[in-house]
Design an enzyme around this catalytic site. Structure first.
Site, PDB file in Angstrom:
ATOM      1  N   GLU A 132       3.757 -23.903  -7.693  1.00 39.88           N
ATOM      2  CA  GLU A 132       4.717 -22.938  -8.249  1.00 39.88           C
ATOM      3  C   GLU A 132       5.215 -23.334  -9.637  1.00 39.88           C
ATOM      4  O   GLU A 132       5.601 -22.474 -10.424  1.00 39.88           O
ATOM      5  CB  GLU A 132       5.918 -22.777  -7.305  1.00 39.88           C
ATOM      6  CG  GLU A 132       5.611 -22.048  -6.006  1.00 39.88           C
ATOM      7  CD  GLU A 132       5.154 -20.605  -6.219  1.00 39.88           C
ATOM      8  OE1 GLU A 132       5.641 -19.945  -7.158  1.00 39.88           O
ATOM      9  OE2 GLU A 132       4.299 -20.148  -5.436  1.00 39.88           O
ATOM     10  N   GLY A 133       5.222 -24.634  -9.928  1.00 37.88           N
ATOM     11  CA  GLY A 133       5.648 -25.086 -11.265  1.00 37.88           C
ATOM     12  C   GLY A 133       4.693 -24.551 -12.328  1.00 37.88           C
ATOM     13  O   GLY A 133       5.111 -24.023 -13.373  1.00 37.88           O
ATOM     14  N   HIS A 134       3.391 -24.657 -12.046  1.00 37.97           N
ATOM     15  CA  HIS A 134       2.397 -24.118 -12.990  1.00 37.97           C
ATOM     16  C   HIS A 134       2.545 -22.595 -13.092  1.00 37.97           C
ATOM     17  O   HIS A 134       2.450 -22.018 -14.180  1.00 37.97           O
ATOM     18  CB  HIS A 134       0.973 -24.418 -12.512  1.00 37.97           C
ATOM     19  CG  HIS A 134       0.624 -25.876 -12.469  1.00 37.97           C
ATOM     20  ND1 HIS A 134       0.316 -26.520 -11.292  1.00 37.97           N
ATOM     21  CD2 HIS A 134       0.523 -26.796 -13.451  1.00 37.97           C
ATOM     22  CE1 HIS A 134       0.039 -27.785 -11.555  1.00 37.97           C
ATOM     23  NE2 HIS A 134       0.159 -27.992 -12.849  1.00 37.97           N
ATOM     24  N   GLY A 186       5.921 -28.284 -18.564  1.00 35.69           N
ATOM     25  CA  GLY A 186       7.070 -28.438 -17.668  1.00 35.69           C
ATOM     26  C   GLY A 186       7.915 -29.646 -18.044  1.00 35.69           C
ATOM     27  O   GLY A 186       7.391 -30.661 -18.508  1.00 35.69           O
ATOM     28  N   MET A 239      -4.056 -29.691 -15.018  1.00 37.22           N
ATOM     29  CA  MET A 239      -5.155 -30.433 -14.385  1.00 37.22           C
ATOM     30  C   MET A 239      -5.461 -29.822 -13.015  1.00 37.22           C
ATOM     31  O   MET A 239      -6.070 -30.462 -12.160  1.00 37.22           O
ATOM     32  CB  MET A 239      -4.796 -31.916 -14.268  1.00 37.22           C
ATOM     33  CG  MET A 239      -4.560 -32.556 -15.635  1.00 37.22           C
ATOM     34  SD  MET A 239      -4.887 -34.325 -15.712  1.00 37.22           S
ATOM     35  CE  MET A 239      -3.678 -34.954 -14.589  1.00 37.22           C
TER      36      MET A 239
HETATM   37  O1  PAF Z   1       0.498 -32.343 -17.448  1.00 34.16           O
HETATM   38  C1  PAF Z   1      -0.735 -32.288 -17.222  1.00 34.16           C
HETATM   39  O2  PAF Z   1      -1.189 -31.649 -16.270  1.00 34.16           O
HETATM   40  C2  PAF Z   1      -1.668 -33.039 -18.138  1.00 34.16           C
HETATM   41  O3  PAF Z   1      -1.121 -34.240 -18.558  1.00 34.16           O
HETATM   42  C3  PAF Z   1      -2.172 -32.194 -19.323  1.00 34.16           C
HETATM   43  C4  PAF Z   1      -1.024 -31.810 -20.244  1.00 34.16           C
HETATM   44  C5  PAF Z   1      -2.848 -30.937 -18.821  1.00 34.16           C
HETATM   45  C6  PAF Z   1      -3.167 -33.004 -20.151  1.00 34.16           C
HETATM   46  O4  PAF Z   1      -4.257 -33.383 -19.408  1.00 34.16           O
END
Ligand code: PAF
Length: 275
Positions: A29-31, A141, A24
């Site tokens: 850093e996690g992403h 994650g 979203m």
């Molecule tokens: O973890 C998230 O950022 C959200 O819940 C996701 C998986 C992108 C779904 O909108």
């Protein structure tokens, strides 16, 4: 959106493997750790940024959820070549959109008791994103541990044929789990938030030290968090990591999971602990 779908078709026709990181945005850093891992699995990495309105109940923080597309694009630069997919809300959920996917049981536990309809919104958007991106692998994650279980169940039940890869929670120097919502914490809230990880590590110490009575552990964690009056605990639970059912007497691996509010910000965290 037809473009993303057609691009995925072309990649698949060429025999390329696709790894997908749904987000979203307000990337941290996690992403980025998910993107690094994604590169190990596939020829093409797709990252989506979409603040999904249907996973927020009325009164939750949909409007306050941090958004920073320009900052996100800068953070993604080192990962190029990479496919960035940012669908609009109108394209994802047009006025005549009527479908919701419910993953029973697992969605009703922990956060599901407090965020009504949340996991229905997550399962629905993730299924839709999967259908558009058509990945071979999707990475999530472990900080959102319950979400991970919901998505694994969804993939199994609907034969989606996507391998779900779980990646460890990335933490700040003081243990706070990285979350896009951390940006919304004031300085005193940010300081107080460290008690959440301290509580989890206390649980780990007690369980590893041989304590098996979850009631006693939960009382001890409640007392510790009680020293931070600005932290309002929504739940702390010691559960089976597969079913999320509460455990009374610890005999094997457990998940200690919690959710708390600091001002208007809701944070979650968890730790898998083996006695
Ligand atoms: O973890 C998230 O950022 C959200 O819940 C996701 C998986 C992108 C779904 O909108």
């Amino acid at each position: 959106m037809p473009d993303m779908s057609a691009l995925s078709d072309r990649l698949r026709e060429r025999g390329q493997k696709i790894a997908f990181v749904p987000t979203m945005g307000a990337l941290h850093e996690g992403h980025l750790a998910l993107l690094t891992a994604a590169r190990e699995y596939a020829d093409q990495v797709v990252v989506s940024i979409f603040v999904n309105p249907i996973q927020f109940a009325p009164g939750e923080d949909f409007e306050r959820y941090p958004r920073d597309l320009n900052g996100d694009k800068k953070k993604l630069k080192p990962f190029e070549p990479l496919i960035l997919f940012c669908p609009s809300a109108a394209a994802m959920f047009p006025g005549d959109f009527k479908t919701r996917i419910e993953v029973e049981e697992i969605s009703q536990k922990l956060c599901g008791k407090f965020r009504l309809g949340h996991f229905k919104g997550v399962a629905t958007v993730v299924a839709k994103l999967f259908n558009i991106v058509k990945p071979h692998f999707a990475l999530f994650g472990e900080k959102d541990y319950q979400q991970l279980l919901v998505i694994k169940q969804l993939v199994r039940d609907l034969n989606l044929g996507i391998k779900i890869i779980a990646c460890p929670t990335v933490r700040e120097y003081d243990g706070l789990a990285l979350s896009s919502r951390n940006r919304n914490l004031s300085a005193p809230e940010r300081k107080a938030a460290t008690v959440l990880y301290r509580a989890l590590t206390r649980a780990k110490k007690e369980i590893e030290g041989g304590e098996t009575d979850t009631r006693r552990i939960l009382l001890s964690l409640g007392r510790l968090i009680g020293f931070e009056p600005t932290v309002r605990v929504e739940y702390i639970a010691i559960v089976d990591p597969e079913t999320l059912r509460e455990v009374k007497d610890i005999k094997g691996k457990v998940l200690v999971a919690l959710a708390a509010r600091l001002g208007k910000t809701r944070l979650i965290d968890n730790l898998l602990i083996t006695p």
